[in-house]
Write a protein that holds these residues in place. Sequence first.
Motif, PDB file in Angstrom:
ATOM      1  N   SER A 183       0.815  -1.220   0.000  1.00  0.00           N
ATOM      2  CA  SER A 183       0.000   0.000   0.000  1.00  0.00           C
ATOM      3  C   SER A 183       0.845   1.265   0.000  1.00  0.00           C
ATOM      4  O   SER A 183       0.390   2.325   0.424  1.00  0.00           O
ATOM      5  CB  SER A 183      -0.916  -0.003   1.236  1.00  0.00           C
ATOM      6  OG  SER A 183      -0.161  -0.191   2.423  1.00  0.00           O
ATOM      7  N   THR A 226       0.255   4.641  -3.999  1.00  0.00           N
ATOM      8  CA  THR A 226      -0.837   3.781  -4.448  1.00  0.00           C
ATOM      9  C   THR A 226      -0.823   2.415  -3.762  1.00  0.00           C
ATOM     10  O   THR A 226       0.206   1.950  -3.276  1.00  0.00           O
ATOM     11  CB  THR A 226      -0.757   3.549  -5.969  1.00  0.00           C
ATOM     12  OG1 THR A 226       0.429   2.784  -6.274  1.00  0.00           O
ATOM     13  CG2 THR A 226      -0.717   4.862  -6.722  1.00  0.00           C
ATOM     14  N   SER A 227      -1.991   1.786  -3.766  1.00  0.00           N
ATOM     15  CA  SER A 227      -2.151   0.415  -3.300  1.00  0.00           C
ATOM     16  C   SER A 227      -2.062  -0.502  -4.518  1.00  0.00           C
ATOM     17  O   SER A 227      -2.727  -0.261  -5.532  1.00  0.00           O
ATOM     18  CB  SER A 227      -3.513   0.261  -2.615  1.00  0.00           C
ATOM     19  OG  SER A 227      -3.765  -1.086  -2.283  1.00  0.00           O
ATOM     20  N   SER A 287      -8.430   1.930  -3.217  1.00  0.00           N
ATOM     21  CA  SER A 287      -7.569   1.926  -2.028  1.00  0.00           C
ATOM     22  C   SER A 287      -8.106   1.069  -0.893  1.00  0.00           C
ATOM     23  O   SER A 287      -8.491   1.564   0.161  1.00  0.00           O
ATOM     24  CB  SER A 287      -7.369   3.357  -1.533  1.00  0.00           C
ATOM     25  OG  SER A 287      -6.850   4.170  -2.547  1.00  0.00           O
ATOM     26  N   GLY A 302      -5.111   1.131   1.677  1.00  0.00           N
ATOM     27  CA  GLY A 302      -4.095   2.011   1.117  1.00  0.00           C
ATOM     28  C   GLY A 302      -4.488   3.467   1.091  1.00  0.00           C
ATOM     29  O   GLY A 302      -5.585   3.837   1.503  1.00  0.00           O
ATOM     30  N   GLU A 335      -5.566   7.212  -0.331  1.00  0.00           N
ATOM     31  CA  GLU A 335      -6.666   7.606  -1.206  1.00  0.00           C
ATOM     32  C   GLU A 335      -6.257   8.686  -2.205  1.00  0.00           C
ATOM     33  O   GLU A 335      -7.098   9.428  -2.701  1.00  0.00           O
ATOM     34  CB  GLU A 335      -7.846   8.079  -0.356  1.00  0.00           C
ATOM     35  CG  GLU A 335      -8.394   6.993   0.571  1.00  0.00           C
ATOM     36  CD  GLU A 335      -9.571   7.454   1.401  1.00  0.00           C
ATOM     37  OE1 GLU A 335      -9.854   8.671   1.407  1.00  0.00           O
ATOM     38  OE2 GLU A 335     -10.219   6.594   2.045  1.00  0.00           O
TER      39      GLU A 335
END
Length: 371
Positions: A271, A286-287, A335, A338, A340
Amino acid sequence: MEKRQLVLEDGTIFTGKAFGSEQASVGEVVFNTGMTGYQEILSDPSYCGQIVTMTYPLIGNYGINRDDFETITPSIHGLVVKEVCDSPSNFRNEESLDSYLKANGIPGIAGIDTRKLTKIIRKHGTMRGVFTEVGSSVTSALELINNTPQMNNQVERVSTVKPYVVPGRGHRIVLVDFGMKHGILRELTKRNCHVTVVPYHYSAESILRLRPDGVMLTNGPGDPKSVPVAIEMIHNIMSEIPVFGICLGHQLLALACGADTEKLKFGHRGSNHPVKDLTENKTYLTSQNHGYAVNEASLEKTELLLTQIALNDKTVEGIEHSKYPAFSVQYHPESSPGPEDTNHLFDKFLAKIDQHHVTIKEEESCLSVQI
């Protein structure tokens, strides 16, 4: 069972504490670098057939709750942790990680050197592994691995069997389910979209007959080339209607446009992956969860534009069609779990739909004037 072994296909043995289900399980051993979000990871259909190693040392400390699931039935084949928490503490906690794994037939192993395991995967790439009882021979474990067929129908296993509708008053979206995370559905319903979820093998004709405003291609497990029916469908709809792809959907869009995909050595799972948007000159965290990627060189022979890259290894993270209203990203803007940072991509998709409607009306107006 108090102890169990994790045996890798190269013969490496890890012995640790058993938790979760007692059944033997074979899967591709991968690692995830997230510090939190183990519940979302366990219930993410993209992990179908995989044994996930969590690099963060303590897992299970906030338990399991009713809100953070990404699907009803988990498809993961096993969990590997350094330390599992038996007494979770959180105001939303409803059961322990061990209890959840037992209820869903998922084996786990704790107390092993997860740093060593992660370094092996990083050096040699992902490999298959099996959970066995302590004392079982390496030979029998390797035979079990070799006699278990490679899984190549993961999307079929996790996709919905038949279409269903999540009503809304806004844009009408067809969501093609390749292993959908509920986070994607949440983001669309949050924007009041009327969503029709369809199976992975739904035809282009059937999708267009629903008269949607746009089509979303979801995440999912496995090799994108193992879903040729979806590649053909995308090829046939992208000139007709706006398309937005996420993760596996991103790879499938690329293949439908004539690009190529390749298997990564150990993939991106975590994440905290930095991605640079080349069009905006911005960087996002980012995830991610994928083992395949779009080959950048293959984009040259297509009408696709490279829009985003991974800063860690420069792999393709975003593409956009130069002619049609179609774009995609390799990561997860919903997400779960993770950051946003990229949640706005759902708004971009809806804006493309609105612009597409304007373009169609302008073309119809010009045609009526000519007549």
